[in-house]
Design a protein around this motif. Structure first.
Motif, short mmCIF file in Angstrom:
data_model
loop_
_atom_site.label_atom_id
_atom_site.label_comp_id
_atom_site.label_asym_id
_atom_site.label_seq_id
_atom_site.Cartn_x
_atom_site.Cartn_y
_atom_site.Cartn_z
N ILE A 212 0.86 -1.20 0.00
CA ILE A 212 0.00 0.00 0.00
C ILE A 212 0.89 1.25 0.00
O ILE A 212 0.70 2.17 -0.79
N ALA A 213 1.90 1.25 0.89
CA ALA A 213 2.81 2.40 0.97
C ALA A 213 3.53 2.61 -0.36
O ALA A 213 3.65 3.73 -0.85
N ALA A 214 4.00 1.50 -0.97
CA ALA A 214 4.76 1.59 -2.22
C ALA A 214 3.92 2.19 -3.35
O ALA A 214 4.37 3.06 -4.09
N VAL A 215 2.68 1.74 -3.46
CA VAL A 215 1.84 2.18 -4.59
C VAL A 215 1.26 3.58 -4.36
O VAL A 215 1.13 4.37 -5.28
N LEU A 216 0.92 3.89 -3.11
CA LEU A 216 0.29 5.20 -2.85
C LEU A 216 1.28 6.35 -2.92
O LEU A 216 0.92 7.45 -3.31
N LYS A 217 2.54 6.09 -2.53
CA LYS A 217 3.49 7.19 -2.36
C LYS A 217 3.77 7.93 -3.66
O LYS A 217 4.21 7.33 -4.63
N THR A 218 3.48 9.23 -3.69
CA THR A 218 3.79 10.00 -4.90
C THR A 218 4.92 10.99 -4.63
O THR A 218 5.46 11.59 -5.52
N ARG A 219 5.24 11.21 -3.34
CA ARG A 219 6.34 12.16 -3.05
C ARG A 219 7.14 11.67 -1.84
O ARG A 219 6.60 11.01 -0.96
N ASP A 220 8.42 12.03 -1.81
CA ASP A 220 9.31 11.52 -0.77
C ASP A 220 9.31 12.37 0.48
O ASP A 220 9.67 11.91 1.55
N SER A 221 8.98 13.65 0.32
CA SER A 221 9.10 14.51 1.49
C SER A 221 7.92 15.46 1.56
O SER A 221 7.21 15.67 0.56
#
Length: 411
Positions: A212-221
């Protein structure tokens, strides 16, 4: 300024925790129930409630499995059933979903991430991965629920904190395995997720949660400053010494008044085989994409070739975009970069009416002193209209801007 969904994984992440946090943020429970009904799978019922974790009120979402031989634990279903599904079976279930294509695509990607990680962990082809733990009904429900809720909240930008993970071992249907479990470690490695290892005994990040974290993440910070608009808490099933919750926040980026010590990045490329037109177009493209400044410096390179060093100054989050433009629009094959700090005067724009027409002026402030700078385009058009020379038009606009600004303050 855009809104950002931020998942704070200080106690790890699992499917049920994420669904709980999103529902607590205001995702529509009815929309979710309706979507899940359209799948036509039975053998479970949903629990929507509240619970307390270390005294904190949190949303408790749970998938209760109706067959015997299941125990639900922090996002995993440890099952002894013979209802093994492979990835194409799960994709077929997702296809029945009565939802926007984007929701199905998101759910498919999450399952794909888990399947790849499991195939690597067990040393078998992806199509032979049988979902016994992760693919048990509860994970299908968890992953599809996350996709439905994220779409329902309508937030495009998603940031994910480092994932706190426990240590030691857990028992799975094959025996005792180390934490982080291999599938979770594989997902973290493949998708560049940061893990923060803690001394908690047991699993805090499940493969479902990691996917879930891998697919949802669109930005690092996160941006340097933001306002919290809303907070949601999703409860995990276990108890640790810290509150076992996933906190989700809707943040709004706020514009900082630029002040001393603002960090920027400088990108540089030495180019000796690129035409003047191409360099001009590259400069335009970089400025349009949001570079704070772009300039060319004549340099001499190897074999005494006359060349240009193209320099760009931009914010940290724009570095990758600027590098993409440099590689696309120039012939460079390498870009240097380094952080710089700069002091910038805070500035605002004002429009004034002069007898020769409207003009725009930039007002810059430093330690209580104000400086008025007429914009070039305004000076130019007033010169054309009135026949004045540049210097006179500039001084005239500046004087009128100062008077009009101070009059406003007295009022």
């Amino acid at each position: 300024m855009g809104k950002i969904l931020y998942l704070e994984c200080n106690s790890g992440i699992s499917g049920d925790m994420t669904v709980g946090a999103l529902l607590d943020l205001g995702a529509d429970q009815e929309v979710l129930t309706k979507a899940l009904d359209s799948l036509g799978i039975g053998g479970y019922h949903l629990h929507f409630g509240r619970t307390r974790k270390c005294g904190l009120d949190a949303y408790d979402f749970d998938v209760h499995l109706e067959e015997e031989g299941h125990s639900h634990d922090h996002g995993h279903s440890h099952s002894h059933d013979h209802d093994h599904r492979n990835l194409s079976d799960i994709y077929a279930i997702i296809d029945r979903l009565d939802c926007a294509g984007r929701v199905k695509e998101m759910a498919r990607r999450m399952f794909g991430v888990v399947a790849e990680a499991e195939s690597k962990a067990h040393g078998i082809p992806v199509e032979e991965v049988h979902f016994h733990e992760v693919g048990a009904i509860d994970s299908i429900v968890d992953i599809i629920s996350v996709a439905v809720c994220v779409e329902n909240l309508g937030l495009e930008q998603i940031a994910v904190s480092p994932l706190a993970e426990g240590s030691g071992t857990i028992r799975c249907r094959h025996g005792v395995i180390p934490v982080p479990v291999p599938a979770t470690a594989n997902i973290a490695a493949a998708w560049g997720l940061k893990l923060r290892l803690t001394d908690n005994e047991g699993e805090m990040v499940t493969p479902t949660g990691a996917a879930i974290a891998a697919v949802l993440k669109t930005r690092d910070s996160l941006p340097p400053s933001c306002r919290i608009l809303k907070t949601g808490m999703g409860a995990g099933k276990k108890d640790f010494k810290q509150a076992n919750v996933l906190r989700a926040m809707i943040l709004e980026e706020t514009k900082e008044t630029e002040g001393p010590g603002e960090e920027m990045w400088v990108l540089e490329a030495n180019i000796d085989d690129c035409s003047g037109e191409a360099l001009g177009f590259a400069m335009e493209s970089l400025l349009e994409a949001g570079a704070a400044d772009v300039w060319n410096t004549p340099v001499y390179m190897k074999k005494n070739r006359p060349a240009y060093m193209l320099s760009v100054i931009c914010r940290k989050e724009e570095v990758e975009k600027m590098e993409d433009i440099l590689f696309l629009q120039t012939t460079t094959i390498g870009v240097r970069r380094y952080p710089v700090s700069r002091t910038v005067m805070s500035r605002e724009k004002m429009k004034i009416m002069t007898e020769d027409g409207e003009a725009e002026v930039k007002i810059c402030t430093h330690k209580g002193r104000r400086f008025f700078y007429p914009e070039y385009e305004s000076v130019r058009s007033i010169c054309k209209r009135s026949g004045l020379d540049y210097q006179t038009a500039y001084c005239k606009i500046k004087e009128e801007a100062e008077q009009s600004w101070y009059k406003k303050q007295i009022r």
